[in-house]
Each structure stands twice: as structure tokens, then as C-alpha cells.
Enzyme design. Structure first.
Site, PDB file in Angstrom:
ATOM      1  N   SER A 119     -12.855   1.856  10.724  1.00 27.64           N
ATOM      2  CA  SER A 119     -12.166   1.887   9.435  1.00 27.64           C
ATOM      3  C   SER A 119     -12.868   1.007   8.410  1.00 27.64           C
ATOM      4  O   SER A 119     -13.278  -0.118   8.706  1.00 27.64           O
ATOM      5  CB  SER A 119     -10.728   1.404   9.609  1.00 27.64           C
ATOM      6  OG  SER A 119     -10.105   1.325   8.338  1.00 27.64           O
ATOM      7  N   LYS A 170      -5.781  10.441   0.382  1.00 30.24           N
ATOM      8  CA  LYS A 170      -5.780   9.143   1.060  1.00 30.24           C
ATOM      9  C   LYS A 170      -7.053   8.421   0.624  1.00 30.24           C
ATOM     10  O   LYS A 170      -8.148   8.879   0.930  1.00 30.24           O
ATOM     11  CB  LYS A 170      -5.762   9.365   2.576  1.00 30.24           C
ATOM     12  CG  LYS A 170      -5.984   8.106   3.398  1.00 30.24           C
ATOM     13  CD  LYS A 170      -6.116   8.438   4.880  1.00 30.24           C
ATOM     14  CE  LYS A 170      -6.714   7.264   5.645  1.00 30.24           C
ATOM     15  NZ  LYS A 170      -7.062   7.605   7.021  1.00 30.24           N
ATOM     16  N   LYS A 183      -2.776  -1.017  15.829  1.00 28.00           N
ATOM     17  CA  LYS A 183      -2.224  -0.139  16.854  1.00 28.00           C
ATOM     18  C   LYS A 183      -3.183   0.016  18.010  1.00 28.00           C
ATOM     19  O   LYS A 183      -4.394   0.092  17.810  1.00 28.00           O
ATOM     20  CB  LYS A 183      -1.932   1.230  16.249  1.00 28.00           C
ATOM     21  CG  LYS A 183      -0.704   1.182  15.378  1.00 28.00           C
ATOM     22  CD  LYS A 183      -0.344   2.513  14.808  1.00 28.00           C
ATOM     23  CE  LYS A 183       1.001   2.375  14.103  1.00 28.00           C
ATOM     24  NZ  LYS A 183       1.263   3.459  13.168  1.00 28.00           N
ATOM     25  N   GLU A 232       0.833  -1.208   0.000  1.00 26.46           N
ATOM     26  CA  GLU A 232       0.000   0.000   0.000  1.00 26.46           C
ATOM     27  C   GLU A 232       0.869   1.259   0.000  1.00 26.46           C
ATOM     28  O   GLU A 232       2.081   1.193   0.214  1.00 26.46           O
ATOM     29  CB  GLU A 232      -0.936   0.019   1.213  1.00 26.46           C
ATOM     30  CG  GLU A 232      -0.200   0.076   2.551  1.00 26.46           C
ATOM     31  CD  GLU A 232      -0.986   0.819   3.630  1.00 26.46           C
ATOM     32  OE1 GLU A 232      -1.377   1.975   3.387  1.00 26.46           O
ATOM     33  OE2 GLU A 232      -1.171   0.243   4.717  1.00 26.46           O
TER      34      GLU A 232
HETATM   35  N1  PSU Z   1      -2.397   2.012  10.716  1.00 25.49           N
HETATM   36  C1  PSU Z   1      -1.071   2.134  10.818  1.00 25.49           C
HETATM   37  N2  PSU Z   1      -0.379   2.767   9.842  1.00 25.49           N
HETATM   38  C2  PSU Z   1      -1.009   3.253   8.732  1.00 25.49           C
HETATM   39  C3  PSU Z   1      -2.413   3.081   8.623  1.00 25.49           C
HETATM   40  C4  PSU Z   1      -3.063   2.458   9.626  1.00 25.49           C
HETATM   41  O1  PSU Z   1      -0.502   1.685  11.800  1.00 25.49           O
HETATM   42  O2  PSU Z   1      -0.345   3.827   7.850  1.00 25.49           O
HETATM   43  C5  PSU Z   1      -3.112   3.542   7.381  1.00 25.49           C
HETATM   44  C6  PSU Z   1      -3.413   2.329   6.469  1.00 25.49           C
HETATM   45  O3  PSU Z   1      -3.320   2.728   5.129  1.00 25.49           O
HETATM   46  C7  PSU Z   1      -4.849   2.003   6.817  1.00 25.49           C
HETATM   47  C8  PSU Z   1      -5.405   3.394   7.046  1.00 25.49           C
HETATM   48  O4  PSU Z   1      -5.535   1.308   5.807  1.00 25.49           O
HETATM   49  O5  PSU Z   1      -4.371   4.094   7.725  1.00 25.49           O
HETATM   50  C9  PSU Z   1      -6.678   3.357   7.858  1.00 25.49           C
HETATM   51  O6  PSU Z   1      -7.232   4.634   7.891  1.00 25.49           O
HETATM   52  P1  PSU Z   1      -8.706   4.843   8.482  1.00 25.49           P
HETATM   53  O7  PSU Z   1      -8.560   4.578   9.948  1.00 25.49           O
HETATM   54  O8  PSU Z   1      -9.024   6.262   8.168  1.00 25.49           O
HETATM   55  O9  PSU Z   1      -9.580   3.864   7.776  1.00 25.49           O
HETATM   56 MN    MN Z   2     -12.116   6.490  10.285  1.00 25.46          MN
END
Ligand code: PSU
Ligand code: MN
Length: 313
Positions: A143, A89, A162, A28
Site C-alpha cells: 500500500s 478510491k 488487518k 478519511e
Molecule cells: N484497511 C481497512 N479498512 C479500510 C482500508 C484499509 O481495514 O477501509 C482502506 C483505507 O482507506 C486504506 C486503503 O488507506 O484501504 C488502503 O488501500 P490499498 O491497500 O489499496 O493501498
Molecule cells: Mn495495493
């Protein structure tokens, strides 16, 4: 699919590998544009490709450039992407917009899974998946990665999630949506910088071959959907959970106080954590994503291997 050809461009080495059923690992780019600072982000992205090649698989780094899904980027393109300021993003909700409006975009886990599936790639390495955020019972911040894992048949090799997320709720969500969560050589679900989350991994497998077998059976049964392969950070590289707890809470609280919402939440918190740890969390992040690239390559190789004679008897 009409007109897909000019919307999806697969680089020749990846196209060749896929044509003969060879092992390919997707990578990614949100981790590059919104997850790590420049220039470490680009150096890391290039190192992941090397790790994958060294293990006999072909890397496929994915992004949208000028409205085209690009599977496989040149070194120059990666460097540009990693330092550019106008890169979106992208998740499932805005992928079509970025293509239609000819934007540049980095792909999250969700969008990378979609693009990998379009290209015919089954294995994907990243750092951490998105999940259910703390306080989701009021913010509804979950997410889209989780729904994508439920829907799209790609194995995602990560270091767990995380602890800025609500990890118990994230695991519950994945269970409800039918996503196998595999601990690789661990009985615990790993928490990214830390090996331990205190939560059991729903499934434990100790070999890449065993994981490849699970994928073959799942997809062979027509179950579809993705699999989370959670690979804990090496002991010598980990930051214990107790050390991260205060930093994470401070960064999450700050995001709330500043009114950060929507897709800005995760990048905001990630950047604050790098600052608050004086870069230590970044070094751990780089190590774990490299380890994930190696394991993903091993799984991709095992997935391509024909069954052993004993297995076909
Ligand atoms: N968690 C991490 N590092 C990252 C991401 C998540 O530890 O870089 C990134 C990944 O690309 C993941 C995205 O798919 O953030 C999730 O974002 P959101 O919570 O907005 O869906
Ligand atoms: Mn979100």
C-alpha cells in the site's frame, strides 16, 4: 502554491479552529465508500464526528467532490458520498487526476494524509492502515499508505492493520522507512478486529500526552514523516484472531483466484470478510474506528496544549 485556493476548500468551522491553533482531527472517506456498506458507513462517519466534537476537537472529513479537495463535508454530502456509485478510491497516484478531471473521490489513508497536511491538520483517525499484502514478494502489492507515512507529517490513529496483510512485513517496512509505530496501552501490535497479532509493538505509550510529546519532538527535530498510533480494539468488542484466520484466508484466496489486482484488492477482501462473518466484523469495525476517533481527539487536544511550566524550566 498557485491556484490552490480553488482546489482546496476548508469548511468554516475547521478554518476557524486551525486559525487559532485549535485541535482538529482529519477523517478519511475510503472507509465510507469502499470499506463499509451503506447506510452503516454514513452513520459511522457521522458518529466519528460526534465523538471528536465531544472531546473538544473539530472533525474534518476529507474527500474530493467535483475536483475540489473538501476538508469538512455536510451531512448531505456525506450521505451522497456514502451511497454514490461513481466515487474513485484515491491515493497519492491518482489524487491530481481526480482534481484535474473534476471527479469525485474518496481519500485513502495516503491521500487523506496529503490533504490534511495541505490544510495544516496533524492528527488523523481511521480504522486500519494499508500495508504489505500477503504474497507481496511476487505481486509487489504494498500500500502507498506506507510510503506516505514515511513522508508526510501526520499522526495516524488506527487499530493496527488487518491480518489480511502480511503484518510482520508491514512492520519491517515501517521500520525501514523510519516510521514510529506506537502501541497505545499495549506492548503488542494490534490486528484490527483482534487485540493480538503476536508481534511486539516497537514503542509503547500509555497516554495521549505522551504521544503528543513524541510528535512534537519528532517534528521539532525536523524528522518529518508520520507516526502510526495503534489503538487495540476493546476486549468486549474484539473477534479473536483464531476466529478471523479462516475467513481472512478464504477472502484472500478468492481475490487471487478471481484475478483481483491493484487498488481493487483491499475493497474486495474487506467486502468479502463482512459477508463471510455475517456482519459481525462490521460491528467490530465500527466500534474500533469510534475508539480511534476518541483517542485522536485526545492527542489533538494534547498537541495544542502549551507545555506545562515544569516542562519549560
Ligand atoms: N484497511 C481497512 N479498512 C479500510 C482500508 C484499509 O481495514 O477501509 C482502506 C483505507 O482507506 C486504506 C486503503 O488507506 O484501504 C488502503 O488501500 P490499498 O491497500 O489499496 O493501498
Ligand atoms: Mn495495493
Amino acid at each position: 502554491m498557485p491556484d490552490l485556493e480553488d482546489k482546496l476548500r476548508i469548511a468554516p468551522p475547521i478554518r476557524d479552529a486551525l486559525a487559532v491553533g485549535g485541535p482538529v482531527v482529519a477523517l478519511e472517506t475510503t472507509i465510507v465508500t469502499h470499506g463499509m456498506p451503506y447506510p452503516e458507513n454514513v452513520a459511522t462517519a457521522l458518529s466519528l464526528e460526534d465523538e471528536i466534537r465531544r472531546r473538544g476537537a473539530t472533525p474534518a472529513t476529507i474527500a474530493v467532490i467535483d475536483g475540489v479537495i473538501r476538508v469538512g463535508l455536510s451531512r448531505e454530502e456525506l450521505d451522497w458520498l456514502g451511497s454514490a456509485k461513481d466515487v474513485l478510491k484515491l491515493s497519492r497516484n491518482d489524487l491530481a487526476y481526480a482534481i484535474a478531471a473534476r471527479k469525485h473521490g474518496a481519500t485513502t489513508v495516503a491521500a487523506t494524509m496529503i490533504c490534511a497536511q495541505l490544510a495544516g491538520i496533524r492528527v488523523f483517525a481511521t480504522g486500519g492502515i494499508g500495508g504489505v499484502h500477503r504474497g507481496a514478494e511476487t505481486t509487489f502489492d504494498i500500500s502507498a499508505d506506507l510510503e506516505e507515512l514515511a513522508a508526510t507529517p501526520v499522526a495516524v490513529v488506527c487499530a493496527g492493520a488487518k491480518a489480511l496483510l502480511d503484518l510482520p512485513k508491514t512492520l519491517e517496512y515501517l521500520e525501514t522507512r523510519g516510521v514510529p509505530v506506537v502501541g497505545y496501552r499495549t506492548s503488542e501490535f494490534p490486528a484490527f478486529w483482534s487485540r493480538s497479532s503476536g508481534l511486539p509493538a516497537p514503542i509503547r505509550l500509555d497516554t495521549a500526552e505522551g504521544i503528543a510529546e513524541l510528535l512534537k519532538v519528532k517534528w521539532g527535530l525536523g524528522l518529518g514523516g508520520g507516526v502510526v498510533v495503534a489503538n487495540p480494539i476493546a476486549i468486549e468488542d474484539e473477534i479473536p484472531a483464531e476466529e478471523m484466520a479462516a475467513v481472512i484466508s478464504a477472502a484472500v484466496a478468492e481475490a487471487g483466484q478471481r484475478g483481483v489486482t491493484g487498488k481493487s484488492v483491499t475493497p474486495y477482501i474487506l467486502a468479502r470478510i463482512v459477508e463471510l462473518t455475517g456482519g459481525r466484523s462490521l460491528r467490530t469495525n465500527i466500534k474500533l474506528v469510534q475508539a480511534n476517533a476518541r483517542l485522536a481527539a485526545e492527542i489533538a487536544v494534547a498537541l495544542c496544549r502549551p507545555p506545562t511550566p515544569s516542562a519549560t524550566l
